[in-house]
Enzyme design. Structure first.
Site, short mmCIF file in Angstrom:
data_model
loop_
_atom_site.label_atom_id
_atom_site.label_comp_id
_atom_site.label_asym_id
_atom_site.label_seq_id
_atom_site.Cartn_x
_atom_site.Cartn_y
_atom_site.Cartn_z
N SER A 262 1.05 -1.16 -0.54
CA SER A 262 -0.13 0.10 -0.02
C SER A 262 0.79 1.15 -0.11
CB SER A 262 -1.18 -0.19 1.24
OG SER A 262 -1.87 1.04 1.37
N LYS B 198 -23.65 15.84 6.93
CA LYS B 198 -22.77 16.27 7.94
C LYS B 198 -22.07 15.48 9.10
CE LYS B 198 -19.22 18.55 10.12
NZ LYS B 198 -18.21 19.17 9.45
#
Length: 326
Positions: free
Chosen positions: A153, A205
């Site tokens: 990764s 949100k």
């Protein structure tokens, strides 16, 4: 009646009792003195042990490093553990080490020794960009990424910025992908009779709140964010590795899979098989290695080593032993 003075008669048993009491008091005083001396001895011994341990762990006493700095050498920078802010493998630490290595006039080449599962794409990106900048600025100094156990990764993201990548035949290499994971507790809260109350000033949100049901449009949005980050990762790897990647024959290269070092060589993820010392000796041509890795304080290193030793003892005592090749 005689006026002659006579010495008072003292009972022999009473005299014997006083002598015994005197001896007991003296013995107690001697024991206290002995205990005090042993206490001081053990305190000094503990202090001396800690002092020697700190000295042994101190980078200042690395005689090999000090001796090698005056000669042409291979610069070593470690990328070990999670790549994240405030970790040993943070961008600040790695970039600081790389700059010091490149600025040393005695540096003939740089080895980036990697043993990491990856981490933050932001931190990895900072390091990637700095490696490429330093390579452009110091064209006579090459960077070699050497993958030890694991270069996955974000760690592979960093490695792809090097001139060449080396690995062991059994190293794990790749995992070119992006992941984000969490848990959902909506059903559990319903069974417990718990009501979640969230107040926001934006419609989405709280879209990552694990205590609220997922909305299809928010899930799709989040997948888009991950896809964009993945694409940035892919473009950086392609830019670093170029035509060496066998993407045409192996489109699964960017699927998040990992391969052994031997397989990675066939896929173009690495260039050759070899260790850091092999690269220093045979490729760079400077067998003396100087470690530029930003070091933790001696106290922190001592604490970690002590904690690790205790954990290993406990594991053995409890009869646990992890997998190994012996």
């Amino acid at each position: 009646m005689s006026d002659e003075w006579k010495e008072p008669v003292v009972d022999k048993s009473e005299q014997k009792s006083w002598k015994l009491l005197e001896r007991a008091v003296l013995a107690g005083v001697q024991e206290q003195r002995r205990a005090r001396r042993w206490g001081i001895f053990f305190k000094l011994l503990t202090f001396l042990y800690l002092f020697i341990a700190l000295l042994l762990l101190s980078p200042a006493l690395d005689l090999q490093k000090t001796a090698a700095r005056g000669e042409v050498h291979t610069a070593l920078v470690e990328v070990r553990g999670m790549i994240a802010d405030e970790e040993a493998a943070s961008a600040d630490n790695i970039v600081t080490a790389l700059r010091a290595a490149f600025e040393d006039s005695k540096t003939k080449g740089v080895v980036l020794r990697i043993n990491s599962p990856g981490g933050s794409p932001v931190q990895s990106g900072y390091i990637y960009d700095e490696i490429r900048r330093l390579r452009d600025e110091h064209k006579d100094i090459k960077v070699y990424a050497v993958i030890a156990d694991l270069g996955a990764s974000g760690a592979y993201y960093i490695a792809s910025a090097a001139d060449e990548i080396y690995a062991d035949k059994a190293s794990l290499v790749g995992s070119i992908g992006v992941t984000a994971a969490s848990f959902g507790f909506v059903d559990a809260m319903g069974k417990l009779g718990v009501e979640r109350r969230v107040y926001t000033s934006g419609e989405h949100k709280a879209f990552l709140d694990p205590f609220q049901p997922q909305k299809p449009e928010e899930t799709e949005f989040w997948r888009g964010v991950l896809k964009t980050t993945h694409q940035q990762f892919i473009e950086s790897v392609k830019k670093g590795r170029g035509d060496r990647l066998k993407v045409g024959e192996h489109p699964e290269l960017f699927s998040g899979l990992v391969w052994s070092g031997e397989q990675a060589l066939e896929l173009g993820l690495v260039d050759k098989l070899g260790s850091a010392s092999f690269v220093a000796r045979e490729v760079i041509g400077a067998k003396d290695i100087v470690d530029y890795t930003v070091q933790e304080s001696p106290f922190d290193r001592f604490s970690k080593k002590f904690g690790t030793a205790v954990a290993e003892r406990l594991a053995l005592w409890m009869g646990f032993q992890g997998p190994s090749l012996r």
